[in-house]
Scaffold this motif. Structure first.
Motif, PDB file in Angstrom:
ATOM      1  N   ARG A 121       8.436 -18.139  -6.709  1.00 34.86           N
ATOM      2  CA  ARG A 121       7.985 -17.486  -7.566  1.00 34.86           C
ATOM      3  C   ARG A 121       9.073 -18.079  -9.097  1.00 34.86           C
ATOM      4  O   ARG A 121       9.321 -17.042  -9.831  1.00 34.86           O
TER       5      ARG A 121
ATOM      6  N   ARG B 198       9.354 -16.241 -13.045  1.00 35.34           N
ATOM      7  CA  ARG B 198       9.097 -15.085 -13.236  1.00 35.34           C
ATOM      8  C   ARG B 198       9.804 -14.514 -14.267  1.00 35.34           C
ATOM      9  O   ARG B 198      10.705 -14.194 -13.895  1.00 35.34           O
TER      10      ARG B 198
ATOM     11  N   SER C 193      14.550 -17.871  -6.555  1.00 38.42           N
ATOM     12  CA  SER C 193      14.009 -16.653  -7.208  1.00 38.42           C
ATOM     13  C   SER C 193      15.113 -15.275  -6.814  1.00 38.42           C
ATOM     14  O   SER C 193      15.277 -15.533  -6.030  1.00 38.42           O
TER      15      SER C 193
ATOM     16  N   SER D  87       2.532 -18.281  -9.400  1.00 40.81           N
ATOM     17  CA  SER D  87       3.299 -19.070  -8.930  1.00 40.81           C
ATOM     18  C   SER D  87       3.021 -20.280  -7.827  1.00 40.81           C
ATOM     19  O   SER D  87       2.270 -19.647  -6.815  1.00 40.81           O
TER      20      SER D  87
ATOM     21  N   CYS E 118       4.436 -21.856 -13.098  1.00 36.28           N
ATOM     22  CA  CYS E 118       5.702 -22.210 -12.477  1.00 36.28           C
ATOM     23  C   CYS E 118       5.157 -23.786 -12.819  1.00 36.28           C
ATOM     24  O   CYS E 118       4.067 -23.646 -12.973  1.00 36.28           O
TER      25      CYS E 118
ATOM     26  N   ASP F  12       0.959 -10.711  -9.797  1.00 39.70           N
ATOM     27  CA  ASP F  12       1.648 -11.997  -9.180  1.00 39.70           C
ATOM     28  C   ASP F  12       0.251 -13.149  -8.601  1.00 39.70           C
ATOM     29  O   ASP F  12      -0.231 -12.120  -8.410  1.00 39.70           O
TER      30      ASP F  12
ATOM     31  N   VAL G 213       0.293 -15.802  -6.517  1.00 41.48           N
ATOM     32  CA  VAL G 213       0.833 -16.340  -5.529  1.00 41.48           C
ATOM     33  C   VAL G 213       0.305 -17.459  -4.364  1.00 41.48           C
ATOM     34  O   VAL G 213      -0.978 -17.227  -4.048  1.00 41.48           O
TER      35      VAL G 213
END
Length: 488
Positions: free
Chosen positions: A435, A438, A46, A430, A383, A445, A447
């Motif tokens: 991530r 994104r 990323s 994610s 994702c 976020d 995660v």
């Protein structure tokens, strides 16, 4: 400059809500086969990963060089300007089922991904894409990243129809051998003046102005260069060429990563473009005071949109960007000639005759597509996650999907009112700290953590840490609303 306000569609099934204003071009098949290489060492970290930590040349996948994921080969098919004919969609749907696992994904750049390709299937895929006109130049496969205002020339909002410029840009890009070296992440954009894609932070963008000129944007910044419309594509290509000549090594993938920033290209561009266009760019009409570059549009067009020619466009959000076989079949059945892919993981079906739109809306909604511009599911992305990605710690798509009657990230009932809808932040799930996928700009976020839970963050500030999925959704919903909330 303040972009023209954009018109919304009305909410399907919500006739009592009035529309609300928004803020603001083939190589021989044998050549294709000879160039196919499967990528097993893709370094698609990323943007948060440092340039120094990269292994070298960008490994962003294409349809010729694919990424070998846990669920098979992943091919990314570039669709400049998001313009896909109905026949091309039908062909891609068949290719996905025949050569892959049937799964097609929309990306945040309005491109498509096919998954689950068997080893070597990319050879046949690239050849058949070329036969369908979807791969006009094998060397430029990964370089054809072009965003454009999806409704340009149809709804009367923009100041310039950029559709001819998209075709010209793609044609001239593919005709320039030097530009085949562009990284797979390098992005062009053509904004018709409404400010929808200018805020997507493309590497180089042309933003239409009311006086038949365009402002040249570099890395999301106004360069100060103004070009006549006829020179817009020349300006974009000259900027891309200048980037390649200025970058120190192959680890520089984006214009913003140049040591002295994107605007270091301006002196060279001013001289090159003045010679090319015959326009003096140092003063007067060529160089102007800075404009205010539009911010990122978090959700794009959704709903029913009246066209200036009396026809109708239907804009739908595709949950998590997943185009199933059934959804593709419905889109092909409803579309007149084109399906427009948007960088908000949505689709637009333009040029529909008004009498048939009611049935079309019901068919699209029945396929799980979202036509309600007030829906809380808008702006939720994820994702690949497990089982498709070896790096993922969780099946984020399952966790981010609709559950218990609530869309992902909306366990707290959404507030009513257009102001709240406008300011609601996107939520991105994610499977690991990289991530991938994104969106740009401010994002909530979610995660996955090694211990099986999730961390929820807004602007880097932790909002929740734990494994209770209902609490994760509630924390994400609270973090995306205008209220500030509290951290951990």
């Amino acid at each position: 400059m303040t972009p023209d306000p954009r018109r919304h569609g009305t909410a399907t099934g919500h006739g009592d809500r009035a529309p609300s204003p928004r803020r603001p071009g083939v190589y021989d098949q044998l050549v294709a086969l000879s160039l196919v290489t499967t990528r097993t060492d893709r370094n698609d970290a990323s943007s948060g990963h440092s340039r120094e930590s990269r292994g070298g040349v960008d490994r962003c996948p294409g349809s010729v060089e694919v990424h070998r994921a846990e669920d098979g080969g992943l091919a990314r098919i570039r669709v400049p300007g998001g313009v896909l004919t109905r026949d091309s969609l039908v062909a891609l749907t068949g290719l996905a089922a025949e050569l892959g696992n049937g799964r097609i994904e929309l990306t945040a750049r309005g491109n498509l991904q096919l998954r689950g390709l068997a080893p070597g299937a990319e050879v046949e895929l690239s050849a058949r894409l070329a036969a369908h006109g979807l791969l006009p130049s094998v060397p430029h496969d990964r370089a054809r990243n072009v965003l454009a205002s999806p409704l340009s020339g149809r709804d009367g909002v923009g100041v310039l129809d950029v559709r001819p410029l998209v075709a010209e840009l793609d044609r001239r890009l593919c005709a320039d051998p030097e530009l085949a070296a562009l990284p797979g992440r390098f992005l062009f954009a053509l904004d018709d003046g409404r400010g929808d894609v200018a805020g997507q932070r493309a590497d180089v963008a042309a933003l239409a102005l009311p006086d038949q000129r365009v402002a040249l944007l570099l890395g999301g910044l106004d360069s100060g260069l103004r070009l006549p419309v006829r020179a817009a594509v020349t300006g974009l290509l000259a900027s891309a060429t200048a980037f390649l000549r200025h970058r120190a090594d192959a680890r520089v993938w984006r214009l913003t990563e140049l040591p002295d920033g994107p605007l270091q290209l301006v002196p060279d561009l001013r001289e090159a473009l003045a010679a090319e266009s015959g326009t003096e760019l140092g003063t007067g009409s060529g160089f102007a005071p800075a404009i205010s570059v539009p911010g990122r549009d978090p959700r794009g067009p959704v709903g029913r949109i009246e066209q200036t020619d009396g026809r109708v466009a239907l804009a739908a959000s595709v949950p998590l960007g997943e185009l199933t076989q059934a959804r593709c079949q419905v889109l092909a059945a409803v579309a007149e000639r084109e399906v427009l892919l948007t960088p908000w993981r949505g689709v637009v079906l333009p040029d529909l005759p008004p009498p048939g739109t009611g049935l079309a809306e019901r068919r699209l909604a029945g396929a799980g597509l979202v036509l309600d511009p007030h829906s809380p599911s808008l702006g939720v992305s994820a994702c690949t996650g497990r089982p498709g990605c070896a790096q993922a710690l969780a099946d984020v798509r399952a966790d981010a999907s609709v559950a218990a009657g609530h869309a992902a990230g909306t366990a707290v009932p959404p507030e009513d009112g257009d102001e709240v809808v406008e300011s609601r932040l996107p939520v991105h799930w994610s499977g690991c700290a990289r991530r991938c996928g994104r969106p740009t700009g401010p994002v909530v976020d979610v995660v996955a953590e090694p211990d099986g839970g999730y961390r929820v963050l807004r602007d880097g500030e932790p909002r929740y840490l734990g494994a209770d999925l209902a609490a994760v959704r509630a924390a994400a919903a609270e973090a995306r609303t205008p209220s500030t909330g509290t951290g951990l």
